[in-house]
Write an enzyme that holds these catalytic residues in place. Structure first.
Site, PDB file in Angstrom:
ATOM      1  CB  CYS A  91     -46.540  39.690 -14.023  1.00 15.57           C
ATOM      2  SG  CYS A  91     -46.409  41.330 -14.739  1.00 15.57           S
ATOM      3  N   GLY A 102     -55.323  48.165 -13.220  1.00 17.42           N
ATOM      4  CA  GLY A 102     -55.842  49.222 -13.445  1.00 17.42           C
ATOM      5  C   GLY A 102     -54.220  49.600 -13.943  1.00 17.42           C
ATOM      6  CD  GLU A 103     -51.568  53.329 -16.840  1.00 12.65           C
ATOM      7  OE1 GLU A 103     -51.093  53.854 -16.255  1.00 12.65           O
ATOM      8  OE2 GLU A 103     -51.101  52.775 -17.538  1.00 12.65           O
ATOM      9  CB  CYS A 125     -48.202  43.986  -6.235  1.00 13.08           C
ATOM     10  SG  CYS A 125     -49.215  44.643  -7.537  1.00 13.08           S
ATOM     11  CG  LEU A 130     -40.647  48.938 -24.084  1.00 15.07           C
ATOM     12  CD1 LEU A 130     -41.079  49.795 -24.740  1.00 15.07           C
ATOM     13  CD2 LEU A 130     -39.519  48.795 -24.053  1.00 15.07           C
ATOM     14  CG  HIS A 131     -44.811  44.365 -22.102  1.00 11.85           C
ATOM     15  ND1 HIS A 131     -43.962  44.395 -21.120  1.00 11.85           N
ATOM     16  CD2 HIS A 131     -46.916  45.053 -21.738  1.00 11.85           C
ATOM     17  CE1 HIS A 131     -44.734  44.391 -20.035  1.00 11.85           C
ATOM     18  NE2 HIS A 131     -45.571  45.023 -20.242  1.00 11.85           N
ATOM     19  CD  GLU A 190     -56.759  38.322  -7.776  1.00  7.05           C
ATOM     20  OE1 GLU A 190     -57.981  37.515  -7.315  1.00  7.05           O
ATOM     21  OE2 GLU A 190     -56.712  38.432  -8.601  1.00  7.05           O
ATOM     22  CB  CYS A 212     -52.400  42.318 -19.025  1.00  7.46           C
ATOM     23  SG  CYS A 212     -53.341  42.235 -16.984  1.00  7.46           S
ATOM     24  CB  CYS A 249     -57.750  47.107 -17.535  1.00  4.57           C
ATOM     25  SG  CYS A 249     -56.489  48.542 -18.005  1.00  4.57           S
ATOM     26  CB  CYS A 308     -52.539  44.206 -22.399  1.00  9.75           C
ATOM     27  SG  CYS A 308     -52.150  46.352 -22.142  1.00  9.75           S
TER      28      CYS A 308
END
Length: 410
Positions: A389, A215-216, A134, A270-271, A121, A148, A141, A145
């Site tokens: 997000c 993904g990272e 984006c 960060l979070h 996506e 997410c 992934c 997390c």
């Protein structure tokens, strides 16, 4: 699943496959010249032809060699026989009530046509003065997390440089950014041209690119690097590196090379401001804890007030949103030129988290602002089409090794 795959493989058994054509999208300039020399061009002509192809692919957005009018007709056919200028297939295109647009793109592997396609996506977020794309870097992934949605999809594979660029090229085509293109008229938005008599860049629908999709990015470093260097090439798509942002959850060893070799803006997911909490929210923290991550940010090449790092902080009710968390965030980032994006949590099916209240977010933002940091609260966009997000995900599943080997002929 595996039965159907094996049946398809059996049905194709015994057929003589045509030689796979190589995609030129995503090749760097040296690779493009080398590919042309591989079909018989000498070095001088390969250099000239590669410049022509570069312009047709990235400035004009051409996907058909026959449209390359400054190349002889016979050679255009040779190129078509040997190479591809492929783009992803659009499976679905959704437009949110707020103008956000989400595509489900499908990619097929030209080198292994028997393998099933993969899907990712990609989201376009229009604002009054900019349009942000984006982009995804992986199918699925590995990071898991906990807040997410993408993290609930196991990693299928990395995207190639061409597939990363393909998202940008396809979005530019759909939004009318190439010469002769037309803006969509289906209710989506594009930013208005800035000023009168501005340059072509001022009237682009896509002015910014963020590597914040599925993904990272730093777990697919080489392909992301190549794609972003091509996207920022002044003779092609020509996006300013100041308008490209790469977001990482904290792959510390690749942060310094990102600044030195790619030179784009950096964002950190960060979070949390304590290792015990971040270990739960962003499990990569167990490998590279906050101390190492923050030091890598302090050492980021080119870091300055003009090139601030963006720290992304999702607001989770009663988890990470206290006054004490806000004060610790300020202490943690002391001395780093930074902007802090506060992101109201975007819910998805099955999540155990809730979004912090508006009053709590505003109180958190006040503490950060009073310490001298810009801390805009990101307005959720595209929630109604799951384009916000942390909401991106596709249905592509990773094949078992035996099925992949059977289909690829390994």
């Amino acid at each position: 699943m595996s039965v159907a795959l094996n049946l398809d493989h059996a049905a194709n058994a015994g057929r003589t496959a045509a030689p796979a054509r190589r995609s030129l999208v995503g090749l760097g300039r040296p690779e493009l010249r080398h590919a042309l020399m591989g079909i018989g061009l000498d070095e001088r002509e390969a250099k000239m032809r590669s410049s022509q192809l570069w312009n047709w692919m990235y400035v004009n957005g051409v996907t058909d060699f026959e449209r390359m009018t400054n190349i002889q007709k016979g050679f255009r056919q040779t190129l078509a026989d040997k190479f591809l200028l492929d783009r992803p297939e659009i499976v679905t295109e959704q437009v949110s009530i707020d103008g956000t647009r989400k595509w489900l793109f499908r990619f097929r592997d030209p080198q292994n046509p028997n393998l099933p396609p993969v899907e990712v996506e990609t989201v376009y977020i229009p604002e009054e003065d900019r349009g942000t794309l984006c982009v995804s870097s992986q199918v699925g992934c590995t990071l898991t997390c906990s807040f997410c949605h993408t993290g609930t999809q196991k990693l299928v594979r990395n995207l190639s440089a061409g597939e990363i660029l393909g998202q940008i090229l396809m979005a530019r085509e759909r939004l009318g950014d190439f010469p002769g293109g037309r803006r969509p008229d289906d209710g989506g938005l594009v930013p208005a041209p800035r000023g009168s008599g501005g340059s072509e860049g001022d009237s682009r629908a896509i002015t910014n690119v963020v590597m914040m999709g599925m993904g990272e990015p730093l777990y697919n470093y080489d392909n992301v690097k190549q794609a972003l260097l091509i996207a920022s090439d002044e003779a092609g798509i020509s996006l300013s590196k100041r308008r490209i942002t790469l977001s990482t959850s904290g792959v510390v060893p690749q942060i310094e090379p990102t600044g030195r070799e790619i030179g784009v803006m950096l964002a950190i997911s960060l979070h949390a401001v304590r290792d015990d909490l971040r270990d739960m929210l962003v499990p990569i923290n167990k490998k590279w804890p906050l101390k190492d991550l923050i030091q890598a940010c302090r050492d980021y090449p080119g870091l300055s007030n003009a090139r601030r790092i963006t720290f992304e902080y999702v607001m989770l009710k009663d988890i990470n949103d206290s006054d004490a968390d806000a004060r610790e965030l300020v202490r943690l980032l002391a001395g780093i030129p930074a902007k802090i994006n506060l992101i109201p949590f975007n819910p998805w099916p099955g999540t155990n988290y809730d979004c912090s209240s508006s009053a709590r977010i505003e109180r958190f933002a006040d503490i950060v602002n009073n310490a001298g940091y810009a801390s805009p609260v990101r307005t959720p966009r595209g929630r109604d089409i799951f384009a916000a997000c942390g909401q991106l995900k596709s249905e592509t599943e990773r094949l078992k090794k035996v099925d992949r080997e059977a289909l690829s002929g390994a």
